[in-house]
Design an enzyme around this catalytic site. Structure first.
Site: not given
Ligand code: MOS
Length: 659
Positions: A197, A553, A623, A626
């Protein structure tokens, strides 16, 4: 189903002739603004599909053909004749535009501007200054699986069922229900498996609305709409190009006194999306005087949207290349420069960090990469016709906890004596390993083996879940599961009856106002630039991250490496090229829009340091989806400077920069 898309960028439809399309064998119907169902909510112009005559960008849906096969639908779509009254349009980002304006907030809800102290005065008084402009290209998130929906409308109810490739089944349910004027409970959304996505499936785009409208036109029949790759370049979101003016002021020891990050980017004229590009500079380094601003140019183009690490990805490019330029200007090692500017508390929120191990990442990476003792002289190492250099950049990504997830746990004891815990939450696994990680979290919270846990996700029949986005899935869903597990044990103890159940939900974080929470990282990169051709290769890339407790991991490593690959792709390859005469992206396929693939990747490694953070969530995790992209393009650019002495300030970095 296949759509008809506008061939103008701005204006209005004056006529649509569907007769030739309707005459084609196998065509069921052609829907246009004249016969499409009226939507209940058209306040969001991106989603007001086939509701009026206005055209806001080239490629917008103006009609759709329903046929017995996708091939017939595609052929028939070519036969639909649309006539327009065309207005002049603008499709190219120009910071001199008279339409430039300041948004009220940037994605998701940050103030557009933030000023602390007097940055211009501090810059004037600084011993060393770096003032440069950096630009990044338009990029398109390009998951391998195109956006696809199978939709069925049932008149009884009515009821709309969507098998949809999405990062958020409940998000799609809520958006579609409001747009079609249905109860939320009358919309089913099912997405057990999703082929990627990168933010483009974070909520609906116009394609989901079109699929719903098509289904409504043929009640009781399933309509399938799979976007072509080319349609994705028009309709499912993209990262805005950015123009970023940076200014850093420092004393002679390299201690920052001023940070200025002023950003210009684009939005569409019909709907605002403001990428939070400068927000990275608000929390990263200490300086008493600071300014971050965002300005938008509205254009006659599709609306930009989320793409992996929106804001942080382009913003960290400018900020971390500017830091490298400051290292050169002050004669300091770029690792040491960053260590010297480590803030004690969050520089703008004023809060202590829940945990911040950027320095540990820099130090560990420097040691493992072989950075220590690096000769900073640029253009100093030529081997077999290739200039070699190394570069570094920091990384960070906020730890988001999204509200609104629920989880249900049910115990089953079969006649054979087998015991199992069914865990239900409408989360999405977009290739991250969420299903696996949630199984581990549930097993841990219940104190049972993972083989006793069965997690069901990806269906609005399950308790609601927030989006698989903002690197917040594990935090938000995991906290809901941990809450349900604790309620389950409180209610049933260790010896529950068959059928015993308990619900939980994501609690608010009691520490939210007490601490600033982010993950951190450091990228170390070796780059080789061919002395004759300017070709750039990246033989080595190392990312060291501090992201709380790593739950799994195997999946975490994959997330980090995937992010770093994304950054390499942003640095060297990805660029959506707009033809301003027509307003669309001309390199709208994988032959022309280049994405790093296996042959582009050298020895890429990711590791993490142990970090114990008791404040972020019950798992102690941050998180990781990203952060791998944040800073990685800057590290590559910085290494290319060290290799060649050529400072690239515009992405992607192509061969011409080095010739
Ligand atoms: Mo991601 S760009 O936070 O779906």
């Amino acid at each position: 189903m296949n759509p008809v898309q506008s061939t103008i960028a701005r204006g209005r439809i004056t006529a649509i002739d569907t007769s030739a399309a309707e005459a084609l064998a196998g065509v069921h119907t052609v829907i246009t603004h004249e016969n499409a169902a009226r939507l209940a909510d058209t306040s969001d112009a991106e989603f007001a599909v086939l509701q009026n005559l206005e055209v806001g960008f080239r490629g917008q849906y103006v009609a759709a053909v329903l046929a017995d096969s996708s091939e017939t639908a595609r052929q028939a779509a070519e036969l639909v004749i649309v006539t327009y009254d065309e207005d002049p349009h603008a499709a190219e980002l120009d910071e001199g535009s008279p339409d430039l304006y300041a948004p009220e907030v940037v994605n998701p809800a940050f103030p557009a501007d933030a000023v602390v102290g007097d940055p211009e005065e501090a810059l004037g008084a600084a011993a060393v200054t770096v003032r440069q402009t950096y630009t990044t290209a338009m990029n398109h998130p390009s998951p391998m699986e195109p956006h696809t929906t199978i939709a069925t409308w049932q008149e009884e109810g009515p009821r709309l069922t969507l098998f949809d490739s999405t990062q958020a089944v409940w998000g799609v349910r809520r958006s579609i229900a409001a747009i079609f004027g249905l109860e939320e409970s009358a919309v089913d959304v099912i997405a057990p498996h999703v082929g990627g996505g990168f933010g483009s499936k974070g909520n609906i785009h116009a394609n989901t609305v079109l699929a719903g409208l098509a289904a409504r036109a043929v009640p009781g029949r399933a309509v399938k709409y799979a976007l072509t790759r080319q349609q994705m370049f028009d309709l499912t979101g993209y990262r805005t190009p950015t123009i970023q003016h940076m200014a850093l002021g420092a004393d002679a020891d390299g201690r920052l006194t001023a940070i200025v990050h002023d950003v210009v980017e684009q939005t569409s004229r019909f709907k605002e999306f403001a990428e939070q590009t400068a927000v990275y500079s608000r929390g990263m380094y200490a300086a008493d005087h600071r300014r971050t601003t965002h300005r938008l140019v509205p254009l006659d183009v599709p609306v930009p949207s989320w793409m992996r690490a929106p804001g942080e990805a382009p913003g960290s490019f400018a900020a971390e290349v500017a830091m490298d330029e400051l290292a050169v200007a002050t004669g300091l090692d770029p690792v040491e420069l960053r260590v010297r500017n480590e803030p004690e508390t969050d520089p703008e929120k004023g809060l202590p960090f829940s945990s911040r191990n950027l320095v540990a990442c820099l130090r560990r990476g420097a040691e493992r990469f072989g950075w220590i003792g690096r000769d900073p002289t640029p253009r100093a190492r030529l081997v077999d016709g290739w200039w070699y250099g190394t570069g570094v950049a920091s990384s960070s990504y906020p730890t988001y906890r999204m509200p609104g997830s629920g989880a249900m746990i049910r115990f089953r004891r079969e006649s054979t004596g087998t015991e199992r815990y069914e865990v239900e939450i409408a989360a999405a696994d977009i290739g991250t390993g969420a299903r696996t990680v949630l199984t581990q979290i549930a097993a841990d919270a219940l104190g049972v083996g993972a083989e006793q846990v069965e997690v069901a996700i990806g269906d609005t029949a399950l308790p609601p879940a927030s989006v698989a986005g903002g690197s917040g899935g594990t935090t938000s869903w995991g906290a809901a599961i941990a809450d349900a597990a604790s309620r389950f044990r409180d209610k049933w103890g260790d010896d529950p009856d068959d059928g015993a159940e308990a619900d939980g939900s994501t609690p608010d974080n009691p520490h939210a106002g007490e601490y600033a929470m982010s993950a951190y990282g450091a990228h170390f990169v070796e780059v080789a630039v061919h002395a004759d051709t300017g070709e750039v290769r990246v033989p080595r890339m190392l990312g060291v991250f501090a992201a709380g407790r790593i739950v799994n991991p195997t999946t975490a490593r994959s997330q980090f490496l995937g992010g770093m690959t994304f950054g390499l792709s942003m640095a060297l390859h990805e660029e959506s090229v707009v033809d301003p005469r027509f307003g669309h992206v001309v390199n709208h396929d994988f032959a022309n829009y280049h994405i790093s693939s296996h042959a582009d990747i050298g020895a890429m490694e990711a590791e993490w340091i142990d970090e114990d953070d008791p404040y972020v969530n019950p798992m102690g995790s941050k998180g990781i989806g990203e952060i791998g992209i944040v800073g990685s393009a800057a590290a590559i650019t910085n290494a290319a400077y060290h290799a060649t002495g050529v400072r690239v300030r515009s992405l992607p970095m192509t061969v011409d920069a080095f010739l």
